[in-house]
Every structure is written in C-alpha cells, then in structure tokens.
Design an enzyme around this catalytic site. Structure first.
Site, PDB file in Angstrom:
ATOM      1  N   ASP A 193      -5.382  21.429  -9.098  1.00  0.00           N
ATOM      2  CA  ASP A 193      -5.289  22.542 -10.036  1.00  0.00           C
ATOM      3  C   ASP A 193      -6.643  22.893 -10.632  1.00  0.00           C
ATOM      4  O   ASP A 193      -6.825  23.986 -11.170  1.00  0.00           O
ATOM      5  CB  ASP A 193      -4.291  22.195 -11.143  1.00  0.00           C
ATOM      6  N   MET A 274      -0.834  28.152 -17.528  1.00  0.00           N
ATOM      7  CA  MET A 274      -1.514  29.435 -17.663  1.00  0.00           C
ATOM      8  C   MET A 274      -2.845  29.485 -16.923  1.00  0.00           C
ATOM      9  O   MET A 274      -3.505  30.527 -16.914  1.00  0.00           O
ATOM     10  CB  MET A 274      -1.766  29.718 -19.152  1.00  0.00           C
ATOM     11  N   ARG A 275      -3.235  28.364 -16.293  1.00  0.00           N
ATOM     12  CA  ARG A 275      -4.537  28.376 -15.617  1.00  0.00           C
ATOM     13  C   ARG A 275      -4.560  29.394 -14.480  1.00  0.00           C
ATOM     14  O   ARG A 275      -5.593  30.010 -14.208  1.00  0.00           O
ATOM     15  CB  ARG A 275      -4.881  26.981 -15.096  1.00  0.00           C
ATOM     16  N   ALA A 276      -3.433  29.598 -13.808  1.00  0.00           N
ATOM     17  CA  ALA A 276      -3.387  30.564 -12.707  1.00  0.00           C
ATOM     18  C   ALA A 276      -3.711  31.969 -13.207  1.00  0.00           C
ATOM     19  O   ALA A 276      -4.463  32.713 -12.557  1.00  0.00           O
ATOM     20  CB  ALA A 276      -2.012  30.536 -12.040  1.00  0.00           C
TER      21      ALA A 276
END
Length: 675
Positions: A193, A274-276
């Site tokens: 990730d 929320m990193r995407a």
C-alpha cells in the site's frame, strides 16, 4: 559501466509513464513494477536517475540538506541561513535484499558513546537516498526488519536510530521504487500500500519488437559510450520536459468536480482507506503537468486510476491485481458534471475540444482486460497459473478411476502450528528461533561478535580494567575486546510442506471442498508468517511434487485449486515423496526447519502391502514436526488417521479442528467443565 539510456528501452509505455510521473511529483509515493524475469524492469529504473534534475545541498552535509530549508534536526547541523552549497546529480540508491538493518538506517559508535559521551552516527542508505530515489530489486524478498524500517521512514519522512538510550533522527524523503517477480511470492500488504503506483510488465510477443530489443542490447554491449551518445539528445529532451512539468506542477488546479470523480472511482472499486484517493489525486495533477495543462481533466483521472488502484483491490494474496475498464468508465461517467448547454459548447468553455471522444471512453490505445470484445467477467480473471485449469490427465491404468475437480470455499483463520524446539532460521513469524531481533535472553560468548551490542554486559566487561588502562576522569575506557552482543530470541519462517491425498476416497464433493478450504486457510497463515511452502499430491498409483518449495503462496493456491481427484490411495508413495523433498531442501536451505502437513483419511489402498509400506515410509520422517489433518468423516470411522499420526509421532488434527475458532471453543468448553 554506463547506464542504459532511458529512451532506448523498447516498449513498456505504462512503466515509462509511471516512472516519469513519480519523478515529477515525488509525493505520488513511488512505483512498484511487477513482471516476469527479463523484462527490462531494473534496466529502466536504473536509467531513470540520469533524467532527474540535480539538487542543491549544503556543503559538507552527509544528509543532503537543502540550503533554502535545512533540516533543523540534521545530525550535521544546524546549518546557518545562506550556508555554502553546491549542486549535485540526483541519486539512485540501491537497497540490497540481504542488507543488515544498521546498513539501512545507520549505526552509532557505542565505544565512543560510552568512553567519551560522543554520539558518532554513521549514515545509512536511507540518508543517502534523501531527496532522491531508493530502489529495491526483488522487493518481495525483503526481510521483515527492513520492511519495517522502510515503512517507518516512508510514513514519517524521517529515519530514527535508537541504541541503548542514544537517539539520532534525520530527514529521509525519497521516491521508493521496487521491482518484483510475482512467481517468487507476493509483497506484504503494509508495504504494498505504500507504493503509490503499480505497473504490470510482460515481454512483447511481437517478433519485430523482440528483434529490436536484441539489436539494441547487442549494440550497447559492443560500444556503451557510442550507444549512450546516440540517445543523449532524446534523454536530454525528456529530462527537460520533466523539469518543465515540475515547474508547472504547483500551478495545476484540481477542481471540486475532478475530486468528486476521483472519490466516485475509488468508492466504486471498494479500496480500503483514503490513501487511494490521495494518490490518485496527486497522480492526476502530475499527469496534467506532464501534458502541459494547468487543470486536471477526466483523462488525467483515468490514467491515474489505472496506475494507482490495481494493487489496492487485493483482499488476500490469492486475488489477482487489476481493475475493470468498464467499471472505471462507468464510475467516471457517473461523476461527470452535467453537459453544458448549446451556448456554452465552444472550445473556450470546455466544449467538444475538451470533452470529445478521448474523454468518453477508452480508445484503441486503451486496450485492456475489459475493452474490445472481451466479456466483462473476464476483466478480473487471473492471468497466472490460476487462469487456466488443466484438464484432468489420465491416471495409471485401472486404478485411476474417474477424476473430478472441486473448488474451495471461503478461507478462515487457521490454528497456528509450530515446529518443535528452537531454530536459527530466517526471520519470520512462526516458530521460536535465535535471531538478530526479538527479546534479549542473554549475552553471546565473547568470540561471537554479531548483532546488537549489549550495554550492561559491555560495561561489566570493561569495568575491571579501568585502573590498568589509566582512567582518571569521567567516562569509561572501552576497548573493542570489551564489546558484548545480545542473544535474542524471536520467530523464524519455516518450510511448510503439504502432502495432500487426492485419491477417490477424497473425491466426495463436500469433503474435497472442505479439504481445499482448510489447506488454503493454512496457506494464508503461511503467507502471513513468511514461510516457504511446497505441495506433494498422491493419487492412483503414484505421488508427484506438484509445487517445489517456494515463497509464492499464491502459486500453491493455484495448484491446489485445480487439483483433480480420483483413483486409489498410494499413501506410502506420498510419504516417500515428502521425505525426498525434505531431504533435498535440507541440503539447499539447512537453516529452514520443516513442518509437514499430511492431509488424508489414512486409507492406504494402492499396491500390495500398502499399509505395511506406509508404516515403513513413516519411519523416514522421524524427527520432522508433522501434522496429520484427518479428513475422515461420518458416523462409521476407522480411525486410520489417528493410527498414521501415531506412526509419524505427529499431532492428530481432525479437519473440523483446523480453524482457530474451533480450538477456542474447545478451550472454553473445557474451562466451563472445570468450573
């Protein structure tokens, strides 16, 4: 050796674009390159460093502080405003898979710290990569302790070294680039990730393109200087374009409508966290700057989603990465703002020029798993071994019987099985072992000078010699022979070898589904505990090594999923093959201890004296920690699995007790009876 020119690499447009976007905006978070061996992954990454603009650094600073904004906590600082500086090329720092932790994050000189109270810090690879590129080849093989160091630095933008109460911290912001071959195992989800973008690469099947690749490579090896000079102008032009995009990047606007499109896309693919969304937004901005635009468009979001989302859709190591083109286009269309009226349809108001065919759907250049005539359900179909189920092969004569293939159900959290005793293998998460991490349980003999220093033992070794060494003031006089190192106990990874009965007695649909589900659950556990896995199957009249020992757990899952059943039960042959595999692996990797999992109902029905031969074969596995997963079910049970466990001196585990919940229920039941 001169680097291979970046523009000389044939093909790989997605990889080229991902590397360029990460160079324009390091905040994107780097690139993970997945692909088979020999696809120029490493060649292109190493060539990237020559395209990056140079960086201004303070003179004499080992941590590459920028003169305009130096790190206030820099170990070589503090640096005064306007300190002398110079410009140097951007660095590409390679992190070896087998590097020690001190080499990665840096180390302290304990001898000087004790004797003079001086904190002398030797920078590591993270310091060298600050404001540059950190490249990890075969990143999926990286040891856990190095992964943890990378995660900390990537999350905080700083590297911290703490040794015996002495702490040093410095900035460590870098573009992380990793390459890997999925056949050799997948990446831990935490590190996966952290990569902003991911690209799948494969060798071209076009003969003309392959000829050109070979032609250029041979020309490069014959005359590296001449070959580099031939592509110098193209590389210089590309470097100038990257620098221009970097200057434009702060001025690129990300309107609310574009943000909503990004949110719709990420929500439709059900990515975690929320990193995407953040990475997709940053990538879209970088792509707009690369295209020379000052505002993000739908095309920028489309490109960003293709690069930022595939690896974030995986829920477990058995899922294939990838995204559906139809789903992406539908999400972009759903979040599209209302079309302008006739009076607003001119090019100056975002009319046909900005919202033409290139924004309405994928064109010819966007061919992907879900485009063209391929049906939508093929978009997420795995492309590896699991994509093609082999047709059942004929068995051995009259014993083969009918064959069938049954799929597995949903996996569950499995019980943890450990190898007995204490080992000295590679760090992992299964069995007890003496490692270079974990809790301190003692001091190593003075002859062993490896691992982390043990402060108390070092002081005790040096204290009796202070008068003879002429100590007259504060501090200790420490010599190298006084240093003592900690003995630590942690966990190791093991070789988990599955020996699976695929005979006709296992072929009942319900039973084989339960068996495959249980083994897949154990494979998931092996993945999480950093084990190697192997698969031996036996059916008809013979046994075979279906998967040689590997760290690729998903490869084992694919072989198991397509495993056919039928025929008699050659239990002796299965045990003999398992013993042979373990014997060979003990030579190849002597430090990795084995755990054998025999999955059977205990019947031995193939050949004369099948039972006696099985008992004799069990004797060859003496000393190997073994689990017999008993698949016998129903009211009338013969208890052959328990007998086999006795011959193997193994733990007998009924199939229904493989789940961790079943063990917890049994413990609660026994506790309730005792109360």
């Amino acid at each position: 050796m001169k680097p291979y020119p970046f523009t000389a690499v044939v093909g790989l447009p997605d990889l080229r674009l991902a590397l360029v976007l990460s160079s324009i905006s390091p905040a994107v978070g780097g690139v993970l390159v997945r692909g088979e061996k020999g696809t120029a992954k490493s060649t292109m990454v190493r060539a990237l460093a020559g395209l990056l603009p140079g960086v201004e650094v303070v003179d004499g600073c080992r941590f590459s502080c920028a003169p305009a904004s130096p790190d206030p906590l820099c170990p070589d600082g503090p640096h005064a405003a306007g300190a002398p500086a110079h410009r140097r090329p951007a660095r590409l720092v390679e992190l070896p898979v087998g590097a020690a932790e001190d080499r990665v994050i840096g180390s302290l000189n304990l001898e000087k710290a004790l004797s003079g109270g001086v904190t002398e810090y030797q920078p590591g690879l993270l310091a060298a990569a600050h404001r540059g590129l950190l490249y990890v080849d075969e990143v999926n093989l990286l040891h856990d302790h190095l992964v943890d160091a990378l995660l900390d630095a990537a999350a905080m933008g700083r590297a911290t070294v703490e040794r015996e109460g002495v702490s040093v911290s410095h900035a460590a912001r870098f573009v992380l680039i990793g390459t890997m071959n999925p056949e050799e195992g997948e990446l831990r989800p935490q590190l996966l990730d952290r990569f902003g973008l991911t690209v799948e690469v494969a060798s071209s099947r076009d003969p003309e393109q392959r000829v050109e690749v070979v032609r250029r490579r041979l020309a490069y090896e014959a005359d590296q200087d001449g070959f580099a000079a031939a592509y110098a102008d193209e590389d210089a032009s590309l470097a100038a374009d990257i620098e221009a995009a970097q200057r434009l990047l702060p001025a690129v606007k990300l309107p609310d409508a574009a943000l909503r499109q990004i949110a719709e896309v990420c929500a439709s693919f059900e990515v975690d966290g929320m990193r995407a969304d953040i990475v997709t937004a940053r990538t879209a901005v970088a792509h707009a700057a690369w295209a020379g635009r000052d505002e993000v468009t739908t095309e920028d979001i489309r490109v960003a989603a293709r690069l930022a989302l595939p690896h974030r859709r995986r829920r477990n190591p058995f899922d294939a990465p990838g995204i559906s083109e139809e789903q992406l286009e539908q999400a972009l269309e759903d979040a599209q703002p209302p079309a302008p009226g006739p009076e607003d349809s001119g090019p100056e108001n975002g009319g046909p020029e900005d919202n033409g065919p290139e924004d309405s759907g994928p064109g010819p250049e966007d061919d992907g798993p879900g485009s063209g005539s391929a049906p939508p359900e093929e978009a997420d179909r795995p492309q590896g071994d699991g994509a093609r189920r082999p047709q059942p092969q004929p068995g051995s004569g009259e014993d083969s019987g009918p064959q069938r293939t049954v799929g597995a159900g949903d996996t569950f959290r499995a019980r943890v099985f450990r190898v007995k005793g204490t080992g000295e293998g590679e760090r992992g998460r299964r069995s007890r072992a003496i490692t270079d991490s974990g809790r301190t349980i003692g001091v190593q003999p003075p002859s062993v000078r490896d691992g982390r220093p043990h402060l108390v033992a070092t002081v005790r070794a040096a204290a009796p010699h202070q008068r003879s060494r002429g100590r007259s003031g504060p501090g200790l006089k420490v010599r190298s022979q006084d240093l003592r190192f900690a003995l630590r106990e942690g966990r190791e990874g093991n070789l988990v070898l599955f020996c699976v009965d695929a005979s006709g007695s296992m072929g009942a649909r319900t039973r084989m589904r339960e068996v495959k589900t249980a083994v897949l659950s154990l494979l998931m556990d092996a993945y999480q505990r950093r084990d190697k896995v192997g698969l031996v199957t036996f059916r008809g009249g013979s046994a075979e090594l279906a998967l040689p020992p590997t760290i690729s757990v998903d490869a084992a899952a694919s072989r198991l999923e397509s495993l056919p059943t039928g025929g008699r039960t050659p239990l002796a042959e299965g045990l003999l093959e398992a013993a042979r595999v373990l014997r060979v692996e003990a030579i190849r990797d002597p430090r990795r201890r084995p755990l054998l999992v025999v999955v059977t109902d205990g019947r031995a029905t193939s050949g004369a004296d099948a039972v006696a031969r099985s008992q004799a074969a069990a004797g060859l596995l003496a000393g190997v920690t073994t689990i017999v997963m008993d698949c016998e079910s129903g009211r009338m049970r013969l208890g052959l699995g328990a007998e086999l466990a006795g011959h193997l001196r193994a733990e007998h585990v009924p199939l229904a007790d493989v789940a961790a919940e079943s063990l917890a229920s049994a413990v609660r039941e026994r506790t309730g009876r005792a109360a």
